[in-house]
Each structure stands twice: as C-alpha cells, then as structure tokens.
Design a protein around this motif. Sequence first.
Motif, short mmCIF file in Angstrom:
data_model
loop_
_atom_site.label_atom_id
_atom_site.label_comp_id
_atom_site.label_asym_id
_atom_site.label_seq_id
_atom_site.Cartn_x
_atom_site.Cartn_y
_atom_site.Cartn_z
N ASN A 201 0.83 -1.22 0.00
CA ASN A 201 0.00 0.00 0.00
C ASN A 201 0.86 1.27 0.00
O ASN A 201 0.62 2.21 0.77
CB ASN A 201 -0.95 0.02 1.21
N ARG A 203 2.89 4.50 -2.18
CA ARG A 203 2.94 5.33 -3.37
C ARG A 203 4.39 5.62 -3.69
O ARG A 203 5.14 6.09 -2.84
CB ARG A 203 2.17 6.65 -3.19
N ASN A 220 -0.42 -3.97 -3.92
CA ASN A 220 -1.37 -2.86 -3.99
C ASN A 220 -0.68 -1.51 -3.88
O ASN A 220 -1.10 -0.63 -3.11
CB ASN A 220 -2.44 -3.01 -2.91
N CYS A 221 0.36 -1.33 -4.66
CA CYS A 221 1.09 -0.07 -4.69
C CYS A 221 0.67 0.77 -5.88
O CYS A 221 0.06 0.28 -6.84
CB CYS A 221 2.60 -0.33 -4.74
N VAL A 222 1.00 2.06 -5.83
CA VAL A 222 0.72 3.00 -6.91
C VAL A 222 2.05 3.61 -7.34
O VAL A 222 2.86 4.01 -6.51
CB VAL A 222 -0.25 4.10 -6.46
N ILE A 240 0.17 -3.69 -8.97
CA ILE A 240 0.27 -2.23 -9.01
C ILE A 240 -1.07 -1.66 -9.42
O ILE A 240 -1.60 -1.98 -10.49
CB ILE A 240 1.38 -1.80 -10.00
N ASP A 241 -1.64 -0.82 -8.56
CA ASP A 241 -2.98 -0.27 -8.77
C ASP A 241 -2.92 1.03 -9.56
O ASP A 241 -3.59 2.02 -9.21
CB ASP A 241 -3.67 -0.04 -7.44
N SER A 242 -2.13 1.05 -10.61
CA SER A 242 -1.98 2.24 -11.44
C SER A 242 -1.30 1.82 -12.74
O SER A 242 -0.78 0.71 -12.85
CB SER A 242 -1.12 3.29 -10.73
N ALA A 257 -0.36 -4.79 -13.55
CA ALA A 257 -0.60 -3.35 -13.48
C ALA A 257 -1.84 -3.00 -14.28
O ALA A 257 -2.34 -3.81 -15.08
CB ALA A 257 0.61 -2.58 -13.99
N GLU A 258 -2.34 -1.78 -14.10
CA GLU A 258 -3.48 -1.33 -14.89
C GLU A 258 -3.13 -1.22 -16.37
O GLU A 258 -3.94 -1.55 -17.23
CB GLU A 258 -3.98 0.02 -14.36
#
Length: 288
Positions: A201, A203, A220-222, A240-242, A257-258
Amino acid sequence: MKLISNTEFGGERPLFESHDLRLENVTVRAGESAIKECSNIEAVNCRFEGNYPFWHVHGFAIDRCFFDVGARSALWYSDHLKMTDTRIDAPKMFREMHDIEIENVEMTDADEVFWRCNRLNIKNLKLHGGTYPFMFCNGLRIDGLESDSKYVFQYVKNMELRNAKITTKDALWETENVTVYDSELNGEYLGWHSRNLRLVNCRISGTQPLCYAENLVLENCVMADDCDLAFEYSSVHATIDSPVRSVKNPRSGRIIAESYGEIILDKHIKAPADCALKLRDERTCFSA
C-alpha cells in the motif's frame, strides 16, 4: 536517585562516572563529555550545548530536552535509551548504540545519524537535511516517519516501516528483509540491490525505481508517472494499482498493473528472462 536541578555545567567531564542521577532544568554549556561512563541517568527539560554529552552511558532517559548545534555527536556507544518529545539541532547523533526507544523527536540536521545501531523502536520521528541516516542499522520498527534526508536506509537489515513520507535519493539501497507499509516514497533509484524488500500500500515516485532487486514484492502499490525504467534486472512479484510508465528488462517473476506505457525487453535482459507482465484483468501483456 540523586537530583540536580536548575543549574548549569561546562568544561570537561563535569559529571563523569555519575550513576543513579536525575537532571531537571540543567544546561550543559561548552565543553566535552559532560555525562560519560554513566548509568541510570534521567534528563528532563535540559539543554545541551557542549560536544559529546552522552558517551558510554548505559540505561538513560531523555525527555523534553534540546540539543543545540554545538552538541554534535551527542549519543555514541550507549544503550537502553528512551527519548521523548525532544528536538535535536546537532548532526551525527546515535552511533554504535542498541536498544533505543524514540517518540516525538525532531532532528533538524540529520547528517549521518543512527549509524550501526541495533534494535530501534521509533514512533513519530522527523528528519530534515543531511545524508545517510540509519546506515548499517539492524532490527528497526518505525511507525511515523517524515524525512527529506538523502540516501536514507542504506545497508539496513530487518526493518518494519509504517506511515512514512520519505523524499530522498537512493533510499533503501542494499537493504535486506525490509517491509514498508502505507507510505509515500519519493525519489530517484529506490531500493536498488535490495534483498527481500516488500512494499505494501505504498505510493512510489521517481525515476528508475526498484532495479537489481532480489525477491522484491509489491502489494497494492501505486506508481507515479515519473517512475520510468522500473524493475531492471529484478526478480519481482508485484500488483500495481496504477499504470506503469515503463518497465525495463525485469529478470523473473510477475508484474500486474493497470497498463504499461512502454515495455523494454532487449538483448541485455538477464536469465532466466521469464517475467510475465499482465494487466489487472489477468490478460497477459507480455511474457518473455
């Protein structure tokens, strides 16, 4: 316990080899080694201006005190310290120490602080300026850190870091067995040559993050848009939530990743060269 209050000392070793001593509203003026080779010391509402006040001290508490610029290298070769609600303006603090508890402390010149210290339990610490804090430390638990010092956490082993905001360069290099939770990590070249680094979690921003890493885990990193050329030569498992701006030659593992702005897999990729790059819906974007 003997009490000394509302006075001041100066010169060379004024309290040398004191034991079972409480200092209240005491000022230590210019001089050296005011409290050396001591044990069971309490300092409350005190001001330290001279060099090296606490060396070879075993079992001590520092509460609501102030270390002026002249009190450089104030805490070395000591153990079992509890420090609370204290401000430190002097550099080169905490060397070759163990069993340290810190809460609500601010250091305005964090140059070369916390070197070769073991078993640190820290809550709400602010570090400003300086270079290389926490070099070669082992066994850290930190909850609440704000730091703009350069090259933080190099060669650190066995650390749990929570709720941090770090703006730096070359953070977490050559670390081993480190987990970072719920934190903001801003800077260039994050986590190079690390082993067993886990980010949860978090950024992340800054160019070329997380390269040459072994057993790297992201949960769950950005990643910010400036995180280019990520994961070069790393073995990695990441969610990766981005979007990820660019990935270059990851060595093994899986990255989800997204989306990916650019994927660079060239002749320089290292074996086993089998890292799978996937999208969040589990579609494979690329697999070497």
